[in-house]
Motif scaffolding. Structure first.
Motif, PDB file in Angstrom:
ATOM      1  N   GLY A 131     106.866 -41.020 -53.596  1.00 50.90           N
ATOM      2  CA  GLY A 131     105.942 -40.641 -52.534  1.00 50.90           C
ATOM      3  C   GLY A 131     106.016 -41.497 -51.285  1.00 50.90           C
ATOM      4  O   GLY A 131     105.093 -41.494 -50.480  1.00 50.90           O
ATOM      5  N   VAL A 132     107.111 -42.234 -51.094  1.00 54.08           N
ATOM      6  CA  VAL A 132     107.244 -42.986 -49.841  1.00 54.08           C
ATOM      7  C   VAL A 132     107.427 -41.985 -48.697  1.00 54.08           C
ATOM      8  O   VAL A 132     108.339 -41.156 -48.739  1.00 54.08           O
ATOM      9  CB  VAL A 132     108.442 -43.966 -49.910  1.00 54.08           C
ATOM     10  CG1 VAL A 132     108.751 -44.538 -48.534  1.00 54.08           C
ATOM     11  CG2 VAL A 132     108.141 -45.072 -50.908  1.00 54.08           C
ATOM     12  N   PRO A 133     106.550 -42.009 -47.707  1.00 51.49           N
ATOM     13  CA  PRO A 133     106.603 -40.991 -46.638  1.00 51.49           C
ATOM     14  C   PRO A 133     107.649 -41.312 -45.572  1.00 51.49           C
ATOM     15  O   PRO A 133     107.315 -41.653 -44.437  1.00 51.49           O
ATOM     16  CB  PRO A 133     105.183 -41.020 -46.065  1.00 51.49           C
ATOM     17  CG  PRO A 133     104.678 -42.405 -46.331  1.00 51.49           C
ATOM     18  CD  PRO A 133     105.393 -42.915 -47.549  1.00 51.49           C
ATOM     19  N   PHE A 134     108.913 -41.182 -45.949  1.00 50.67           N
ATOM     20  CA  PHE A 134     109.985 -41.398 -44.977  1.00 50.67           C
ATOM     21  C   PHE A 134     109.872 -40.389 -43.835  1.00 50.67           C
ATOM     22  O   PHE A 134     109.387 -39.272 -44.029  1.00 50.67           O
ATOM     23  CB  PHE A 134     111.349 -41.196 -45.647  1.00 50.67           C
ATOM     24  CG  PHE A 134     111.782 -42.313 -46.555  1.00 50.67           C
ATOM     25  CD1 PHE A 134     111.950 -43.604 -46.065  1.00 50.67           C
ATOM     26  CD2 PHE A 134     112.036 -42.081 -47.893  1.00 50.67           C
ATOM     27  CE1 PHE A 134     112.367 -44.638 -46.903  1.00 50.67           C
ATOM     28  CE2 PHE A 134     112.448 -43.104 -48.734  1.00 50.67           C
ATOM     29  CZ  PHE A 134     112.614 -44.385 -48.241  1.00 50.67           C
ATOM     30  N   ALA A 158     110.227 -45.310 -42.193  1.00 54.73           N
ATOM     31  CA  ALA A 158     108.872 -44.761 -42.180  1.00 54.73           C
ATOM     32  C   ALA A 158     108.186 -45.406 -40.976  1.00 54.73           C
ATOM     33  O   ALA A 158     107.702 -46.522 -41.069  1.00 54.73           O
ATOM     34  CB  ALA A 158     108.143 -45.092 -43.476  1.00 54.73           C
TER      35      ALA A 158
END
Lengths: 638, 257
Positions: A131-134, A158
């Motif tokens: 879920g890392v919002p790159f 990000a």
């Protein structure tokens, strides 16, 4: 001391696959029979602890912060490299490997770098799944940008907070394991010694920062993921608490320390404004995608930057390195800035900076696009300097940032002490003499998620059924007693000078004599200045307060004490390495045009130092570097 | 650069169970280019020179991103500059002769450790309860397999920008942790990757939050105090997610989920 790098046989592209097949395994049901200690909860530590916990080992994780989420990985801004080739601009695992070996000025180990490039693609997959919002394109696919030392766009990001998002990703995986009871977390707890029994790592001694209590923890294996040592310079981009203590204590217990002179001075930081300054603030390298670096041609030019016409400006990076321009690697861009400032072309009230100018990019792309790309960085700059980069060019100057040197590790990330591992910035292995931008996050996560969880099994498997060394073993008791004496000792000196005043003086010596440019003379001077200052520290230190409750002055004293010994090793290493390479620039060794001159005949090796009990007289060991897949060449970015 | 003279009224407390009090400490000769924490460094150096204990305060990156610094300055979490953590606040925001009151975060869930330092482990408990996507190392598909609309990714990022400093709790008259919790719920629940655990996550995190912190009564002080200007819209989103989790008849899928 023997340096066996344990590089697997076979072609470089097959080594990691071969290793993973050949190494010994611990079956899932047996993993709970092993205790593993992980010190540090940055990218490398959090990802290692989380993954080992998922796999079923009993993990104890230690951080001196209040929460694992505070580790300094969080401050990384620009991005993380991966050989995904999503832009189809010619990238590949081979190219990332090649760029990293070349960027490191041919002073890293090929096998390790290839593995790093190979697992880089898994990191992006893994972090996205978490879920890392790159950043994304409008079509929903991942976006990339360029970083120094590369001619492809392979950097995932990000906003300007890539380190934050990756660390929070790893922290959340660690938090899940803590919640499940697979990892036990010790926060506000600092490592003060490593314990070695019968030549193997047996555990650690720690100090509770809230109560001052010293205690021992034993395990089958110990991982140090405790970061770098740039704070030896006092002023650096590191967080205030970053220190070398864990690595240094391991060094004193037998772990070799490799290439300590390889330190990276980051080209784009906000220049120092006064002596009171406590740290320097980085402005992400990503800014060099759109910002143009220049100084006035006339050293006496007092006009404000917008009044200086193009003809009177020197875009010195574009002039000297036309093919890479403003995206020349860090060591090169930093030294070029030093040359400009030293020759009187510096800008700002103290003439200690160069301009990083966005006016051309704002004209071409509009303010909105620039805001979207760099808004938070511009805001941060304005808060500190009270100047808006939308209106006037930023002023930047190089500052100590990252340390490529660190604990010597073999291909398995094991130090010269069996059972003691080092991961992330704390080890020396992947960046050679210079790290490329957006590669630190990559290495920390590669080590923690993908390398260590494999290699540690190879060490643990034969130890099935072995008990850990009990903490009442004489070695633990002796280490505990020494740690108590050490901290009581700082309090007992009752001298006149604070730990910070010594740290500041040490930092000035190091920056002046072992900074961006080094000479035999400057290093010899530093080696004459440091020991007496350390003696004065032992004689005249003043730590107020007590040792039995939170005392930040006391914590600082212990860290500064270790920096003194490290500083000597850095200078010795820099003095012995009679060549210029990457972040290590010896003024005696340069080409007529000022570029670094390596000496591959005599120095194509890793220098790994062994502690002898005397900080001024360690033993130097050598691990030769072989280049079979990337040919040694003069590094050119012209 | 000019110099100002200020007087600090600083909360001093020897330990979690000790009685606290304010110390008045004159701080003359402060350069206005200093950051607030550099001013405190200088004050501490002077205290040590006088043989006194330095003021204990949490701080680390000094770039506004680690979330460690946590000072209540003149009754405002992180001080007078909006959208700014304590470490990014500079003395140019103060005037010569000012008296500056410095206190720790005040909240039952954040017990005072010493002086200005508090224990924020309650935040970690909320994350441990469900602030993650279960994605164990090794099994991830290609990162581009699921396109995520830019607007969704951007909204998730807006929420994910939370630095976990606790200013929202400190500013709230109820010491509620809705802004912190909702930022993480929103970050993960907005993303396609977060859907599998969407309802379980919000229930577990909200329930843990309710156990440890006060209740939200929509004052909105949290958003005002947030150094990252995180919007209270995320609280609305969290509430809606929580309600949905209660209405969904998940018994058909599993007794326990």
């Amino acid at each position: 001391m023997e340096l066996n790098s344990k590089i697997p046989e076979g072609p470089v592209a097959e080594k990691w696959t071969k290793y993973k097949f050949d190494h010994k395994l611990v079956n899932p049901a047996n993993r709970r029979k092993y205790d593993v200690i992980v010190v540090g909860t940055g990218l490398a530590g959090a990802s290692a602890a989380a993954t080992l916990g998922e796999q079923g080992y009993n993990v104890k994780a230690f951080t001196f912060h209040d929460s694992p989420r505070r580790a300094h990985s969080i401050a990384a801004q620009g991005g993380i490299n991966a050989a995904k080739n999503y832009k189809d601009d010619g990238d590949s695992v081979w190219r990332l490997f090649y760029d990293t070996v070349k960027g490191g000025d041919f002073r890293s180990r090929e096998a390790n770098v290839y593995r790093l490039a190979e697992v880089s693609v898994n990191i992006i997959d893994q972090m996205t799944a978490q879920g890392v919002p790159f950043a994304r394109e409008y079509g929903g696919l991942l976006d990339n940008r360029s970083f120094g030392g590369a001619q492809v766009a392979r950097t995932f990001y990000a906003r300007g907070q890539t380190g934050q998002q990756l660390l929070l990703g790893a922290y959340q995986q660690l938090a899940r394991q803590i919640g499940l009871g697979n990892v036990e977390l010790y926060n506000r707890t600092e490592l003060v010694d490593v314990v070695v029994v019968d030549g193997r790592a047996a555990g650690i001694v720690v100090r509770d920062l809230l109560t001052g209590e010293v205690s021992s923890h034993s395990a089958h294996a110990v991982v140090l993921a405790t970061g770098g040592y740039s704070n030896v310079f006092f002023l650096s981009t590191n967080a205030m608490a970053c220190n070398v203590t864990a690595a240094w204590r391991a060094h004193r217990k037998g772990a070799a320390f490799a290439n300590p002179c390889y330190t990276q001075i980051h080209p784009t930081c906000i220049p120092q404004s006064d002596d009171f300054q406590s740290k320097l603030t980085l402005m992400s390298e990503s800014l060099r995608n759109d910002g143009r670096i220049w100084v006035p041609k006339d050293t006496n030019d007092t006009r404000s930057p917008d009044q200086i016409p193009e003809a009177d400006r020197d875009y010195y990076l574009e002039r000297r390195y036309p093919s890479f321009g403003n995206l020349a690697p860090r060591d090169i861009a930093s030294r070029a800035a030093l040359v400009e400032v030293a020759s009187g072309h510096g800008v700002g009230p103290l003439k200690n900076g160069v301009y990083l100018d966005f006016s051309e990019a704002i004209g071409r792309l509009g303010e909105k696009v620039i805001e979207e790309r760099y808004g938070n960085l511009f805001e941060m700059y304005e808060r500190i300097t009270d100047e808006s980069p939308y209106k006037v060019p930023m002023r930047i100057y190089p500052a100590p940032h990252y340390t490529m040197g660190g604990l010597w590790v073999d291909y398995e990330l094991m130090t010269t002490v069996p059972g003691l591992y080092a991961a992330g910035e704390a080890n020396f292995s992947d960046h050679g003499a210079n790290r490329l931008g957006a590669s630190a996050l990559m290495q920390g996560l590669a080590d923690g998620y993908f390398v260590l969880p494999n290699t540690i099994a190879n060490y643990l498997a034969p130890k099935l059924g072995e008990a850990v060394v009990p903490t009442d073993h004489p070695e633990f008791q002796a280490a505990e007693a020494a740690a108590r004496d050490r901290y009581a000792g700082y309090l007992a000196i009752d001298g006149t000078r604070s730990p910070d005043s010594f740290h500041m003086e040490l930092g000035k010596i190091m920056l002046e004599h072992c900074g961006m440019e080094r000479t035999k003379e400057s290093l010899t001077t530093a080696l004459e200045l440091i020991p007496p200052l350390h003696e004065e520290f032992k004689r005249d230190l003043r730590v107020t307060g007590s040792g039995s409750s939170t005392n930040q002055t006391l914590e600082k004293a212990g860290r500064v004490d270790d920096f003194f010994e490290l500083a000597q090793l850095m200078c010795l290493d820099a003095l012995t390495r009679e060549e210029s390479c990457g972040g290590h620039f010896r003024a005696e060794h340069q080409y007529p045009d000022g570029e670094a001159m390596r000496d591959d005949d005599h120095f194509a090796h890793v220098a790994a130092w062994e502690w002898t009990g005397d900080a001024s007289n360690p033993t130097r060991h050598v691990e030769p570097l072989e280049f079979n897949d990337v040919h040694l060449a003069v590094r050119s970015y012209k | 650069m000019k110099e100002i003279n200020v007087t600090l009224k600083v909360w001093r407390q020897d330990g979690p169970n000790a009685a606290g009090h304010f110390d008045t400490i004159p701080a003359p000769g402060i350069k206005d280019e200093m950051s607030f924490l550099e001013m405190l460094d200088l004050v501490n150096e002077r205290l040590i020179a006088d043989g006194k204990d330095a003021i204990v305060f949490d701080h680390d990156c000094r770039e506004g991103i680690c979330g460690t610094c946590s000072l209540m300055i003149d009754g405002q979490a992180h001080g007078p500059q909006k959208g700014t953590a304590t470490c990014q606040l500079h003395m140019r925001k103060f005037a010569d002769g000012d008296e500056i009151v410095i206190e720790p975060w005040r909240a039952t869930a954040f017990p005072i450790v010493k002086d200005l330092m508090v224990d924020r482990a309650a935040f970690d408990r909320i994350i441990e309860a469900g602030g993650f996507i279960t994605a164990e190392t090794g099994g991830a598909p290609d990162a581009n397999i699921t396109p995520i609309p830019k607007t969704v990714a951007d909204a998730a990022m807006d929420a994910a920008a939370c630095i976990g400093c606790g200013a929202c709790v400190a500013a709230c008259p109820n010491s509620a942790a809705q802004l912190f919790t909702s930022a993480k719920v929103s970050h993960l629940n907005l993303l396609p990757q977060g859907q599998a655990e969407r309802y379980k996550r919000v229930e577990a995190m909200v329930d843990t939050m309710e156990e440890l912190f006060g209740s939200c009564t929509n004052h909105g002080e949290c958003e005002e105090a947030c150094p990252k200007s995180i919007s209270i819209d995320f609280i609305a989103l969290m509430n809606s997610e929580y309600l949905k989790s209660k209405f969904k008849n998940r018994k058909r899928l599993s007794q326990h989920d």
